[in-house]
Design a protein around this motif. Sequence first.
Motif, PDB file in Angstrom:
ATOM      1  N   LEU A   3       5.545  16.417 -17.542  1.00 15.63           N
ATOM      2  CA  LEU A   3       5.405  16.248 -18.987  1.00 15.63           C
ATOM      3  C   LEU A   3       4.562  17.360 -19.596  1.00 15.63           C
ATOM      4  CD1 LEU A   3       4.782  12.391 -19.121  1.00 15.63           C
ATOM      5  CD2 LEU A   3       6.729  13.587 -20.134  1.00 15.63           C
ATOM      6  N   LEU A   4       3.496  17.753 -18.894  1.00 11.36           N
ATOM      7  CA  LEU A   4       2.595  18.780 -19.421  1.00 11.36           C
ATOM      8  C   LEU A   4       3.221  20.169 -19.399  1.00 11.36           C
ATOM      9  CD1 LEU A   4      -0.812  17.653 -17.862  1.00 11.36           C
ATOM     10  CD2 LEU A   4       0.050  17.250 -20.174  1.00 11.36           C
ATOM     11  N   THR A   5       4.075  20.406 -18.431  1.00 12.18           N
ATOM     12  CA  THR A   5       4.682  21.734 -18.304  1.00 12.18           C
ATOM     13  C   THR A   5       6.027  21.826 -19.019  1.00 12.18           C
ATOM     14  OG1 THR A   5       5.624  21.068 -16.159  1.00 12.18           O
ATOM     15  CG2 THR A   5       3.518  22.234 -16.129  1.00 12.18           C
ATOM     16  N   GLY A   6       6.472  20.724 -19.621  1.00 12.30           N
ATOM     17  CA  GLY A   6       7.710  20.763 -20.388  1.00 12.30           C
ATOM     18  C   GLY A   6       8.958  20.847 -19.531  1.00 12.30           C
ATOM     19  N   LEU A   7       9.124  19.904 -18.589  1.00 11.90           N
ATOM     20  CA  LEU A   7      10.323  19.884 -17.758  1.00 11.90           C
ATOM     21  C   LEU A   7      11.586  19.744 -18.613  1.00 11.90           C
ATOM     22  CD1 LEU A   7       9.641  17.545 -14.680  1.00 11.90           C
ATOM     23  CD2 LEU A   7      10.036  20.003 -14.646  1.00 11.90           C
ATOM     24  N   PRO A   8      12.692  20.331 -18.175  1.00  7.06           N
ATOM     25  CA  PRO A   8      13.965  20.113 -18.876  1.00  7.06           C
ATOM     26  C   PRO A   8      14.308  18.621 -18.916  1.00  7.06           C
ATOM     27  CG  PRO A   8      14.159  21.894 -17.283  1.00  7.06           C
ATOM     28  CD  PRO A   8      12.831  21.259 -17.035  1.00  7.06           C
ATOM     29  N   GLU A   9      15.118  18.241 -19.863  1.00  4.26           N
ATOM     30  CA  GLU A   9      15.402  16.827 -20.098  1.00  4.26           C
ATOM     31  C   GLU A   9      15.930  16.115 -18.857  1.00  4.26           C
ATOM     32  OE1 GLU A   9      18.117  14.019 -23.078  1.00  4.26           O
ATOM     33  OE2 GLU A   9      18.019  16.185 -23.363  1.00  4.26           O
ATOM     34  N   LEU A  10      16.877  16.727 -18.143  1.00  6.13           N
ATOM     35  CA  LEU A  10      17.459  16.084 -16.973  1.00  6.13           C
ATOM     36  C   LEU A  10      16.402  15.863 -15.897  1.00  6.13           C
ATOM     37  CD1 LEU A  10      19.871  14.975 -15.464  1.00  6.13           C
ATOM     38  CD2 LEU A  10      20.421  17.310 -14.702  1.00  6.13           C
ATOM     39  N   ALA A  11      15.603  16.896 -15.617  1.00  6.29           N
ATOM     40  CA  ALA A  11      14.561  16.782 -14.592  1.00  6.29           C
ATOM     41  C   ALA A  11      13.516  15.751 -15.001  1.00  6.29           C
ATOM     42  CB  ALA A  11      13.907  18.139 -14.360  1.00  6.29           C
ATOM     43  N   LEU A  12      13.248  15.680 -16.284  1.00  4.08           N
ATOM     44  CA  LEU A  12      12.260  14.720 -16.772  1.00  4.08           C
ATOM     45  C   LEU A  12      12.776  13.295 -16.614  1.00  4.08           C
ATOM     46  CD1 LEU A  12       9.473  14.770 -17.995  1.00  4.08           C
ATOM     47  CD2 LEU A  12      10.499  14.836 -20.259  1.00  4.08           C
ATOM     48  N   ASP A  13      14.052  13.080 -16.905  1.00  5.88           N
ATOM     49  CA  ASP A  13      14.652  11.754 -16.727  1.00  5.88           C
ATOM     50  C   ASP A  13      14.601  11.332 -15.260  1.00  5.88           C
ATOM     51  OD1 ASP A  13      15.198  11.542 -19.402  1.00  5.88           O
ATOM     52  OD2 ASP A  13      17.283  12.186 -19.235  1.00  5.88           O
ATOM     53  N   GLU A  14      14.844  12.279 -14.354  1.00  3.54           N
ATOM     54  CA  GLU A  14      14.784  11.973 -12.922  1.00  3.54           C
ATOM     55  C   GLU A  14      13.362  11.614 -12.507  1.00  3.54           C
ATOM     56  OE1 GLU A  14      16.337  15.472 -11.115  1.00  3.54           O
ATOM     57  OE2 GLU A  14      18.444  14.949 -11.499  1.00  3.54           O
ATOM     58  N   ALA A  15      12.382  12.327 -13.056  1.00  3.93           N
ATOM     59  CA  ALA A  15      10.979  12.040 -12.729  1.00  3.93           C
ATOM     60  C   ALA A  15      10.570  10.669 -13.245  1.00  3.93           C
ATOM     61  CB  ALA A  15      10.073  13.127 -13.313  1.00  3.93           C
ATOM     62  N   VAL A  16      11.048  10.299 -14.423  1.00  6.28           N
ATOM     63  CA  VAL A  16      10.755   8.982 -14.993  1.00  6.28           C
ATOM     64  C   VAL A  16      11.326   7.885 -14.099  1.00  6.28           C
ATOM     65  CG1 VAL A  16      11.326   7.428 -16.896  1.00  6.28           C
ATOM     66  CG2 VAL A  16      10.519   9.738 -17.381  1.00  6.28           C
ATOM     67  N   ALA A  17      12.567   8.068 -13.655  1.00  7.72           N
ATOM     68  CA  ALA A  17      13.211   7.068 -12.799  1.00  7.72           C
ATOM     69  C   ALA A  17      12.494   6.946 -11.460  1.00  7.72           C
ATOM     70  CB  ALA A  17      14.681   7.442 -12.590  1.00  7.72           C
ATOM     71  N   SER A  44       0.832  -1.205   0.000  1.00 12.49           N
ATOM     72  CA  SER A  44       0.000   0.000   0.000  1.00 12.49           C
ATOM     73  C   SER A  44       0.863   1.251   0.000  1.00 12.49           C
ATOM     74  CB  SER A  44      -0.921  -0.001   1.232  1.00 12.49           C
ATOM     75  OG  SER A  44      -1.804  -1.094   1.193  1.00 12.49           O
ATOM     76  N   SER A  45       1.907   1.227   0.811  1.00  7.09           N
ATOM     77  CA  SER A  45       2.799   2.387   0.878  1.00  7.09           C
ATOM     78  C   SER A  45       3.510   2.608  -0.453  1.00  7.09           C
ATOM     79  CB  SER A  45       3.825   2.177   1.996  1.00  7.09           C
ATOM     80  OG  SER A  45       4.765   3.226   2.023  1.00  7.09           O
ATOM     81  N   ALA A  46       3.983   1.515  -1.058  1.00  7.96           N
ATOM     82  CA  ALA A  46       4.687   1.626  -2.335  1.00  7.96           C
ATOM     83  C   ALA A  46       3.741   2.111  -3.435  1.00  7.96           C
ATOM     84  CB  ALA A  46       5.284   0.270  -2.712  1.00  7.96           C
ATOM     85  N   GLU A  47       2.496   1.633  -3.399  1.00  4.58           N
ATOM     86  CA  GLU A  47       1.535   2.042  -4.423  1.00  4.58           C
ATOM     87  C   GLU A  47       1.197   3.522  -4.280  1.00  4.58           C
ATOM     88  OE1 GLU A  47      -1.130   1.872  -7.645  1.00  4.58           O
ATOM     89  OE2 GLU A  47       0.607   0.698  -7.027  1.00  4.58           O
ATOM     90  N   ARG A  48       1.035   3.977  -3.035  1.00  2.00           N
ATOM     91  CA  ARG A  48       0.771   5.411  -2.816  1.00  2.00           C
ATOM     92  C   ARG A  48       1.929   6.259  -3.324  1.00  2.00           C
ATOM     93  NH1 ARG A  48      -1.287   3.514   2.158  1.00  2.00           N
ATOM     94  NH2 ARG A  48       0.671   4.039   3.193  1.00  2.00           N
ATOM     95  N   GLU A  49       3.139   5.817  -3.021  1.00  3.42           N
ATOM     96  CA  GLU A  49       4.311   6.565  -3.473  1.00  3.42           C
ATOM     97  C   GLU A  49       4.411   6.548  -4.995  1.00  3.42           C
ATOM     98  OE1 GLU A  49       7.761   8.826  -3.543  1.00  3.42           O
ATOM     99  OE2 GLU A  49       6.230   8.535  -1.994  1.00  3.42           O
ATOM    100  N   ARG A  50       4.090   5.404  -5.598  1.00  4.38           N
ATOM    101  CA  ARG A  50       4.139   5.305  -7.060  1.00  4.38           C
ATOM    102  C   ARG A  50       3.146   6.273  -7.706  1.00  4.38           C
ATOM    103  NH1 ARG A  50       1.854   2.773 -11.497  1.00  4.38           N
ATOM    104  NH2 ARG A  50       0.031   2.199 -10.243  1.00  4.38           N
ATOM    105  N   LEU A  51       1.949   6.357  -7.138  1.00  9.61           N
ATOM    106  CA  LEU A  51       0.930   7.252  -7.689  1.00  9.61           C
ATOM    107  C   LEU A  51       1.357   8.716  -7.548  1.00  9.61           C
ATOM    108  CD1 LEU A  51      -2.345   5.498  -6.473  1.00  9.61           C
ATOM    109  CD2 LEU A  51      -1.362   5.516  -8.770  1.00  9.61           C
ATOM    110  N   VAL A  52       1.984   9.041  -6.416  1.00 12.54           N
ATOM    111  CA  VAL A  52       2.471  10.406  -6.219  1.00 12.54           C
ATOM    112  C   VAL A  52       3.535  10.738  -7.267  1.00 12.54           C
ATOM    113  CG1 VAL A  52       3.818  11.898  -4.679  1.00 12.54           C
ATOM    114  CG2 VAL A  52       1.925  10.558  -3.762  1.00 12.54           C
ATOM    115  N   GLN A  53       4.447   9.815  -7.494  1.00 11.38           N
ATOM    116  CA  GLN A  53       5.513  10.047  -8.466  1.00 11.38           C
ATOM    117  C   GLN A  53       4.973  10.117  -9.897  1.00 11.38           C
ATOM    118  OE1 GLN A  53       8.416  10.970  -7.730  1.00 11.38           O
ATOM    119  NE2 GLN A  53       8.476  10.464  -5.550  1.00 11.38           N
ATOM    120  N   LEU A  54       3.970   9.290 -10.221  1.00 10.01           N
ATOM    121  CA  LEU A  54       3.356   9.354 -11.543  1.00 10.01           C
ATOM    122  C   LEU A  54       2.640  10.685 -11.752  1.00 10.01           C
ATOM    123  CD1 LEU A  54       1.882   5.770 -12.112  1.00 10.01           C
ATOM    124  CD2 LEU A  54       3.764   6.858 -13.349  1.00 10.01           C
TER     125      LEU A  54
END
Length: 378
Positions: free
Chosen positions: A167-181, A150-160
Amino acid sequence: MVLDEATVDALRAQLPRVASVVVAEVMQQVPAYDVPFQGRMGKIIERAVQVSLASFVTLAGGAAPQGAPVGVGVAAARELGQAEAQRGRPVEALLSAYRVGASAAWRELSVEAIAAGVDAATLGRFAELVFTYIDELSAASVAGHNQQTSSAERERLVQLDRLTRGLLTGLPELALDEAVAAAGWVPPRTLTAVLVERDRVLTTAGVLDPRTLTLVEDLPGADDHAVLLVPDSGGRSRARLLEVLAGHDAIVGPARPWAEVSGSYARALSAVALRRSGVLDTDAVLPELVLHADPSALADLREVTLAPFADLPEETAERLKDTLRAWLLLQGRRELVAETLHVHPQTVRYRMNQVRDLYGERLADPDEVFALVLALGR
């Protein structure tokens, strides 16, 4: 007390050997554990088995009050459940390991108990205690597994959610890669932004690819909408997306490389002004979107370019505008213009003579003609 002190001492002396037997049989009989336990996980499992056995033997000797929690044994089992969830193992594998381990532990401990002179009645109570204890450990592991999941799923949803907003606001490439990871997300080839009303987001998402990203709250630039970012729906797949969305009010942006989906979202937002019931495919209304990209500039263009009609009666002006629009779009083919307007070709000739009186040589100027096409656009 189930076992006397001498028997408990004899069992304690055998615990390291029994623990090794339990671990070996679990590895042999449970496919999920058919490789040697290594690293942090191996230490956790080894500790859990040893602590659980020691805790059980103490309980069997009556050192713990009847009905009291099993203490460190339960704590170790809960930790084991959490660790398994972190590794992505299902809890069923762990419960199977408990059943196999309980059988192995009972076989080894009962042999020692009999050797220590335990009678049949006491041995029966001992067996009951073994499997009751295993049930308690199983419940603790399930609780730990569920808590971690449950904790991992909540964290996953927050990160997604953070990734989708980025993605919608056009993050810089490095920040976007970090968000994906951080989200543990596997990027598709393309993403397509689909705008829907908030109260319809769940029903619409239900017909789309399960990998679709969703953002409902605080949507940048469209507070009254939700957005769905649909993976791999470009090219030939776009027709399938439009077909699936049939019956759902939605605005569908163009497919874009996943890291550039903010462009698809911006296109969908620009089409809100053209909103109509059903599915609005922005690829099918590109001229309208271009024409209405700057409403103020369009208004000024129309005022200047259509000024010759200003002094005419409104109905007359509208008829001449419709005739001029058709004339320009159909490249002056009078019969086609008449057919389009549902009038006689002579009527077209008469109206166009009036238009020429208003515009004169300007109708021969390509720039003027281009301005007129834009100004007369729908």
